[in-house]
Design a protein around this motif. Structure first.
Motif, mmCIF file in Angstrom:
data_model
loop_
_atom_site.group_PDB
_atom_site.id
_atom_site.type_symbol
_atom_site.label_atom_id
_atom_site.label_comp_id
_atom_site.label_asym_id
_atom_site.label_seq_id
_atom_site.Cartn_x
_atom_site.Cartn_y
_atom_site.Cartn_z
ATOM 1 N N LEU A 1 10.921 -1.182 -19.013
ATOM 2 C CA LEU A 1 10.785 -2.607 -19.281
ATOM 3 C C LEU A 1 9.386 -3.095 -18.935
ATOM 4 C CD1 LEU A 1 11.168 -4.056 -16.134
ATOM 5 C CD2 LEU A 1 13.329 -2.857 -16.499
ATOM 6 N N GLU A 2 9.145 -4.374 -19.207
ATOM 7 C CA GLU A 2 7.913 -5.041 -18.801
ATOM 8 C C GLU A 2 8.274 -6.296 -18.023
ATOM 9 O OE1 GLU A 2 4.568 -5.310 -21.789
ATOM 10 O OE2 GLU A 2 6.152 -4.639 -23.135
ATOM 11 N N HIS A 3 7.505 -6.594 -16.981
ATOM 12 C CA HIS A 3 7.694 -7.815 -16.213
ATOM 13 C C HIS A 3 6.594 -8.832 -16.540
ATOM 14 C CE1 HIS A 3 10.991 -6.472 -13.801
ATOM 15 N NE2 HIS A 3 10.324 -5.551 -13.158
ATOM 16 N N PRO A 4 6.869 -10.119 -16.353
ATOM 17 C CA PRO A 4 5.789 -11.109 -16.387
ATOM 18 C C PRO A 4 4.901 -10.910 -15.164
ATOM 19 C CG PRO A 4 7.814 -12.122 -15.641
ATOM 20 C CD PRO A 4 8.174 -10.723 -16.062
ATOM 21 N N PRO A 5 3.760 -11.584 -15.069
ATOM 22 C CA PRO A 5 2.852 -11.363 -13.932
ATOM 23 C C PRO A 5 3.514 -11.646 -12.581
ATOM 24 C CG PRO A 5 1.735 -12.553 -15.679
ATOM 25 C CD PRO A 5 3.183 -12.513 -16.055
ATOM 26 N N VAL A 6 3.495 -10.651 -11.698
ATOM 27 C CA VAL A 6 4.147 -10.793 -10.401
ATOM 28 C C VAL A 6 3.504 -9.830 -9.400
ATOM 29 C CG1 VAL A 6 5.939 -9.134 -11.065
ATOM 30 C CG2 VAL A 6 6.386 -10.732 -9.209
ATOM 31 N N LEU A 7 3.371 -10.281 -8.153
ATOM 32 C CA LEU A 7 2.971 -9.416 -7.052
ATOM 33 C C LEU A 7 4.227 -9.048 -6.274
ATOM 34 C CD1 LEU A 7 -0.188 -11.259 -5.644
ATOM 35 C CD2 LEU A 7 -0.054 -9.563 -7.489
ATOM 36 N N THR A 8 4.384 -7.766 -5.953
ATOM 37 C CA THR A 8 5.550 -7.337 -5.187
ATOM 38 C C THR A 8 5.084 -6.693 -3.884
ATOM 39 O OG1 THR A 8 5.703 -5.109 -6.151
ATOM 40 C CG2 THR A 8 6.762 -6.905 -7.341
ATOM 41 N N LEU A 9 5.795 -7.024 -2.815
ATOM 42 C CA LEU A 9 5.461 -6.525 -1.477
ATOM 43 C C LEU A 9 6.499 -5.490 -1.066
ATOM 44 C CD1 LEU A 9 4.674 -9.954 0.229
ATOM 45 C CD2 LEU A 9 3.044 -8.327 -0.696
ATOM 46 N N GLY A 10 6.054 -4.274 -0.780
ATOM 47 C CA GLY A 10 6.937 -3.246 -0.261
ATOM 48 C C GLY A 10 7.200 -3.437 1.221
ATOM 49 N N ARG A 11 8.005 -2.549 1.787
ATOM 50 C CA ARG A 11 8.371 -2.685 3.206
ATOM 51 C C ARG A 11 7.160 -2.580 4.117
ATOM 52 N NH1 ARG A 11 11.898 1.053 1.321
ATOM 53 N NH2 ARG A 11 10.916 2.686 2.569
ATOM 54 N N GLY A 12 6.144 -1.807 3.694
ATOM 55 C CA GLY A 12 4.965 -1.637 4.538
ATOM 56 C C GLY A 12 3.809 -2.549 4.164
ATOM 57 N N ALA A 13 4.082 -3.595 3.391
ATOM 58 C CA ALA A 13 2.997 -4.447 2.878
ATOM 59 C C ALA A 13 2.332 -5.250 3.983
ATOM 60 C CB ALA A 13 3.539 -5.380 1.808
ATOM 61 N N LYS A 14 1.020 -5.412 3.844
ATOM 62 C CA LYS A 14 0.236 -6.244 4.753
ATOM 63 C C LYS A 14 -0.250 -7.470 3.996
ATOM 64 C CE LYS A 14 -1.379 -2.189 7.317
ATOM 65 N NZ LYS A 14 -2.554 -1.382 7.713
ATOM 66 N N GLY B 1 -0.699 -19.632 -8.532
ATOM 67 C CA GLY B 1 -0.061 -20.560 -9.452
ATOM 68 C C GLY B 1 -0.892 -20.791 -10.694
ATOM 69 N N THR B 2 -2.212 -20.919 -10.509
ATOM 70 C CA THR B 2 -3.109 -21.119 -11.646
ATOM 71 C C THR B 2 -3.069 -19.926 -12.589
ATOM 72 O OG1 THR B 2 -4.585 -22.510 -10.314
ATOM 73 C CG2 THR B 2 -5.506 -21.536 -12.327
ATOM 74 N N GLU B 3 -2.981 -18.728 -12.031
ATOM 75 C CA GLU B 3 -2.946 -17.507 -12.834
ATOM 76 C C GLU B 3 -1.550 -17.204 -13.378
ATOM 77 O OE1 GLU B 3 -5.380 -15.426 -13.714
ATOM 78 O OE2 GLU B 3 -6.967 -16.548 -12.711
ATOM 79 N N GLY B 4 -0.552 -18.007 -12.969
ATOM 80 C CA GLY B 4 0.807 -17.762 -13.433
ATOM 81 C C GLY B 4 1.430 -16.521 -12.839
ATOM 82 N N HIS C 1 -6.085 -9.139 -13.048
ATOM 83 C CA HIS C 1 -5.075 -9.604 -12.100
ATOM 84 C C HIS C 1 -5.014 -8.721 -10.854
ATOM 85 C CE1 HIS C 1 -2.400 -12.393 -14.789
ATOM 86 N NE2 HIS C 1 -3.401 -13.022 -14.216
ATOM 87 N N PHE C 2 -5.486 -7.473 -10.950
ATOM 88 C CA PHE C 2 -5.512 -6.627 -9.761
ATOM 89 C C PHE C 2 -6.542 -7.116 -8.749
ATOM 90 C CE2 PHE C 2 -3.344 -3.675 -12.612
ATOM 91 C CZ PHE C 2 -2.389 -3.126 -11.766
ATOM 92 N N ASN C 3 -7.459 -7.986 -9.169
ATOM 93 C CA ASN C 3 -8.431 -8.548 -8.227
ATOM 94 C C ASN C 3 -7.792 -9.539 -7.268
ATOM 95 O OD1 ASN C 3 -10.523 -7.091 -9.467
ATOM 96 N ND2 ASN C 3 -10.921 -8.723 -10.942
ATOM 97 N N LEU C 4 -6.548 -9.916 -7.530
ATOM 98 C CA LEU C 4 -5.834 -10.827 -6.634
ATOM 99 C C LEU C 4 -5.342 -10.122 -5.382
ATOM 100 C CD1 LEU C 4 -3.650 -12.600 -9.362
ATOM 101 C CD2 LEU C 4 -5.708 -13.520 -8.280
ATOM 102 N N ILE C 5 -5.368 -8.773 -5.399
ATOM 103 C CA ILE C 5 -4.804 -7.994 -4.296
ATOM 104 C C ILE C 5 -5.688 -6.788 -3.990
ATOM 105 C CG2 ILE C 5 -2.428 -8.642 -4.874
ATOM 106 C CD1 ILE C 5 -2.116 -5.876 -6.210
ATOM 107 N N VAL C 6 -5.360 -6.113 -2.897
ATOM 108 C CA VAL C 6 -5.855 -4.759 -2.653
ATOM 109 C C VAL C 6 -4.716 -3.843 -3.087
ATOM 110 C CG1 VAL C 6 -6.691 -3.099 -0.959
ATOM 111 C CG2 VAL C 6 -7.233 -5.527 -0.693
ATOM 112 N N PRO C 7 -4.777 -3.280 -4.305
ATOM 113 C CA PRO C 7 -3.629 -2.545 -4.838
ATOM 114 C C PRO C 7 -3.177 -1.420 -3.917
ATOM 115 C CG PRO C 7 -5.290 -2.900 -6.545
ATOM 116 C CD PRO C 7 -5.916 -3.289 -5.238
#
Length: 360
Positions: A40-53, A65-68, A173-179
């Protein structure tokens, strides 16, 4: 031989995807279905795993919000990652047999499926042992770049979550995070590496073949058995628009929604939308497609009942009243914000957002 049923679902809202995954996992655990691969494909979303900082999210809520882009916490392993259109997300729902009950082997097998798929496109990918995922370039090389993220969850050898392969993904959109919390390397996509857009359905087909091969399974393909429509009925446009919400009778759930209905055999979604609007409100007015189609699981049925829904908009003429069918016991014309707060289901909210954003 083990069987593997492949589902190609198109766009799935992230929260609906989590529900789908959980329902498939429960059905697999109960022996109601065999192993399944959800593509499948998802709309733009950041997901945090159990070890996320949290410091690995480089943007604030306003920028997201601006980037949706939305934000979700999950029970998968790993740090923060991004999903979005043009990225193939795979959720393997496998009950691993005794000879495969090894977490490292399972991860390596998933990586192998992706590596073999990329090889068919002339992309020589591999792994970098200290970092998760599938990579182009060598460890220690300044051009090392991730093309697929992997984050899994295994409970009693039942697998959930999975992988995300960048095909035509919007890489800024990957610039929004440290992948995945990796600051020393970048990300890439098949489109960037090949210099042209790549067919997502073709990539899904390639992945399905290699999953069946690596996991030594006989392939089965499953379609989506139910098609429905949603119609956001409006009065006015822009900031002054009002949205009609109707409440289903208690026997049908008792919740608030926009107009919805099932596509009958031989009908197009547009024809269904016009018919349902007339049957549910008494209005005979044109409907307008919103270029929004998504899949979800209906109710709490096991095995999951899959639905594909197409969204439309329509406008109620000034001064004309609606006439409810017996399926609903109340209706209200609400401002957009209130309507969005009252709607329980994400797909219906998205339909309202798209309808009210249309130019006059």
């Amino acid at each position: 031989m083990n069987t593997l049923t492949v589902y190609r679902l198109g766009r799935v809202e992230y929260e609906d995807g989590l529900t789908l995954m959980q329902r498939f996992a429960e059905a697999r655990k109960q022996g109601l279905i065999g192993d399944s691969l959800l593509l499948l494909e998802h709309p733009p979303v950041l997901t945090l795993g159990r070890g996320a900082k949290r410091e690995n999210i480089l943007s604030n809520d306003e920028q997201l919000g601006t980037e949706g882009v939305e934000l979700f916490e999950t029970n998968r392993g790993g740090d923060v990652t991004y999903h979005g259109p043009g990225q193939v997300v795979g959720y393997p729902i496998f009950l691993l047999p005794k000879e495969r009950q090894d977490v490292r082997r399972y991860v390596r097998d998933v990586e192998r499926c992706i590596i073999q798929s990329l090889a068919e496109y002339g992309l020589q990918a591999g792994i970098i042992p200290k970092w998760p995922g599938v990579w182009l370039g060598q460890e220690g090389s300044p051009d090392a770049r991730k093309i697929a993220a992997i984050g899994i969850h295994i409970s009693r050898w039942l697998t959930t979550h999975g992988f995300a392969l960048n095909v035509n993904t919007h890489l800024p959109h990957f610039n929004l995070i440290v992948p995945c919390g990796i600051r020393e390397a970048g990300v890439t996509s098949m489109q960037r590496e090949l210099g042209h857009r790549v067919s997502v359905p073709d990539v899904e087909e390639t992945l399905a073949r290699h999953f069946c091969s690596v996991f030594e399974s006989e392939r089965r393909d499953a379609g989506i058995p139910v098609r429905t429509v949603s119609i956001a009925l409006l009065r006015g446009r822009g900031a002054d628009a009002r949205v009609l919400l109707v409440r289903r009778i208690p026997e049908r759930g008792g919740f608030w929604q926009t107009i919805t209905g099932r596509v009958e055999p031989g009908e197009t979604p547009e024809k269904t939308a016009a018919r349902e609007l007339k049957e549910e409100t008494g209005l005979d007015v044109p409907v307008r497609a919103l270029d929004y189609q998504h899949a979800f699981a209906l109710g709490e049925i096991l095995p999951p009942m899959l639905v594909e829904e197409t969204a439309f908009a329509a406008w109620c003429p000034e001064g004309q009243e609606v006439r409810l069918s017996a399926e609903h016991d109340a209706h209200e014309w609400l401002d957009v914000r209130t309507a969005l707060e009252r709607l329980e289901y994400r797909g219906l909210r998205e339909g309202v957002k798209r309808a009210t954003a249309l130019p006059e």
